[in-house]
Design an enzyme around this catalytic site. Structure first.
Site, mmCIF file in Angstrom:
data_model
loop_
_atom_site.group_PDB
_atom_site.id
_atom_site.type_symbol
_atom_site.label_atom_id
_atom_site.label_comp_id
_atom_site.label_asym_id
_atom_site.label_seq_id
_atom_site.Cartn_x
_atom_site.Cartn_y
_atom_site.Cartn_z
ATOM 1 N N ARG A 151 2.420 -1.407 11.495
ATOM 2 C CA ARG A 151 3.411 -1.343 12.563
ATOM 3 C C ARG A 151 3.778 -2.672 13.210
ATOM 4 O O ARG A 151 4.965 -2.885 13.505
ATOM 5 C CB ARG A 151 2.997 -0.293 13.601
ATOM 6 C CG ARG A 151 3.287 1.108 13.076
ATOM 7 C CD ARG A 151 2.573 2.181 13.836
ATOM 8 N NE ARG A 151 1.153 2.198 13.533
ATOM 9 C CZ ARG A 151 0.301 3.104 13.995
ATOM 10 N NH1 ARG A 151 0.731 4.045 14.814
ATOM 11 N NH2 ARG A 151 -0.972 3.062 13.651
ATOM 12 N N LYS A 189 0.853 -1.190 0.000
ATOM 13 C CA LYS A 189 0.000 0.000 0.000
ATOM 14 C C LYS A 189 0.891 1.243 0.000
ATOM 15 O O LYS A 189 1.758 1.396 0.860
ATOM 16 C CB LYS A 189 -0.895 -0.003 1.245
ATOM 17 C CG LYS A 189 -1.809 1.211 1.340
ATOM 18 C CD LYS A 189 -2.879 0.985 2.398
ATOM 19 C CE LYS A 189 -2.485 1.492 3.775
ATOM 20 N NZ LYS A 189 -2.465 2.950 3.911
ATOM 21 N N LYS A 234 -7.123 8.281 -0.271
ATOM 22 C CA LYS A 234 -8.284 8.767 0.491
ATOM 23 C C LYS A 234 -8.752 10.126 -0.050
ATOM 24 O O LYS A 234 -8.797 11.126 0.681
ATOM 25 C CB LYS A 234 -7.975 8.852 1.985
ATOM 26 C CG LYS A 234 -7.655 7.499 2.621
ATOM 27 C CD LYS A 234 -7.612 7.582 4.135
ATOM 28 C CE LYS A 234 -7.335 6.251 4.786
ATOM 29 N NZ LYS A 234 -5.939 5.814 4.727
ATOM 30 N N ASP A 270 -3.373 4.388 -1.608
ATOM 31 C CA ASP A 270 -4.306 4.808 -0.546
ATOM 32 C C ASP A 270 -4.296 6.332 -0.433
ATOM 33 O O ASP A 270 -3.690 6.889 0.473
ATOM 34 C CB ASP A 270 -3.873 4.143 0.766
ATOM 35 C CG ASP A 270 -4.876 4.345 1.882
ATOM 36 O OD1 ASP A 270 -6.046 4.687 1.587
ATOM 37 O OD2 ASP A 270 -4.504 4.144 3.052
ATOM 38 N N ASP A 295 -13.095 15.543 -2.317
ATOM 39 C CA ASP A 295 -13.147 16.907 -2.867
ATOM 40 C C ASP A 295 -14.454 17.018 -3.643
ATOM 41 O O ASP A 295 -15.262 16.078 -3.627
ATOM 42 C CB ASP A 295 -11.911 17.144 -3.780
ATOM 43 C CG ASP A 295 -11.519 18.618 -3.838
ATOM 44 O OD1 ASP A 295 -12.426 19.474 -3.947
ATOM 45 O OD2 ASP A 295 -10.325 18.914 -3.777
ATOM 46 N N THR A 297 -10.404 3.927 11.379
ATOM 47 C CA THR A 297 -10.338 3.065 12.562
ATOM 48 C C THR A 297 -9.743 3.750 13.786
ATOM 49 O O THR A 297 -9.718 3.161 14.863
ATOM 50 C CB THR A 297 -9.554 1.766 12.265
ATOM 51 O OG1 THR A 297 -8.388 2.111 11.548
ATOM 52 C CG2 THR A 297 -10.384 0.795 11.467
#
Ligand code: C5P
Length: 244
Positions: free
Chosen positions: A216, A36, A66, A64, A69, A119
């Protein structure tokens, strides 16, 4: 053909330098299904990063971005995304149906996923945004509303928490792709983690997630390759029903 356990894993290249991204791709190639590319790396390195990932790995590519607009701007940005030939791209699902439709119309062969509710959001953040009690008391209702809109607009699926996957699959059908971030294996739980609505890899796939985004716990492990393999075996256990 059935996906293998490792193909469920999406590793986010949450770095700013090409070198750090390359080093992780080399360690994880063949151990994850997709890489990603997020805002940090894309803003710093631009579209060249897509070419770099493609050169180093045969894994899928998820851009990604996101996007959020006015629909005309999102449509034009999506047309540029289509030229990059990536597999998945994200937009926010919190705007208008028109924006979602414009994104899908311009995305070419790239599948568009709508982010339902990030999340790291929970009831408190939903309240702070001014939503009615109905949504504050049950943020999953907001997730469902946005997922419905996204599918109606032609999106391939949604990004949602693992806690909502089963509900979305039941309400919207199995064809709705669900990509789940906020994944935390038991061995990686840390106090003060910014992700709030978290689940384990096994629980996510048991609930029906098509892909899990896990950063992570792999990136910060002493041996990222070994951590990815550990996650894959937990996914395998989840799929075969042998996970606790
Ligand atoms: O596993 P970790 O928390 O490090 O994963 C962080 C990644 O998941 C980031 O790339 C972030 O953009 C992504 N993500 C998220 N929540 C969402 C959608 C994506 O954390 N709702």
């Amino acid at each position: 053909m059935q996906k293998t356990a490792k193909e469920y894993i999406i590793f986010p290249l949450d770095f700013s330098s090409m070198e750090a991204a390359q080093s992780h791709i080399r360690q994880l190639d063949g151990r994850v299904g997709m890489f990603k590319i997020g805002l940090e790396l894309f803003i710093r390195q631009g579209p060249a990063v897509v070419e770099m990932v493609r050169k180093l790995s045969s894994a899928g590519i998820f851009l990604d971005l996101k996007l959020h607009d006015i629909s005309a701007t999102v449509g034009r940005a999506m047309a540029r995304v289509a030229e990059l030939g990536v597999d998945l791209v994200t937009i926010h699902g919190s705007s208008s149906q028109k924006m979602l439709e414009s994104a899908v119309e311009n995305a070419g062969n790239t599948k568009v996923l709508a982010v339902t509710l990030l999340t790291d959001n929970d009831a408190d953040t939903v309240r702070a945004q001014g939503f009615k009690d109905e949504y504050v008391n049950a943020p999953e209702k907001l997730v469902l509303l946005r997922a419905h809109m996204a599918l109606e607009a032609g999106c391939a699926g949604v990004v949602c928490s693992g806690q909502e996957t089963a509900m979305l699959k039941t309400q919207l059908g199995r064809q709705c792709l669900t990509v789940t971030p906020g994944i935390r294996p038991q061995w990686s739980l840390t106090p003060g983690d910014d992700q709030k609505r978290v689940v384990t890899p096994a629980k996510a796939v048991q609930a029906g997630s098509d892909y899990i985004v896990i950063g992570r716990p792999i990136r910060d492990a002493e041996d990222p390759a070994m951590a990815a393999e550990k996650v894959a075996s937990e996914i395998e256990a989840g799929l075969s029903g042998s996970a606790p």
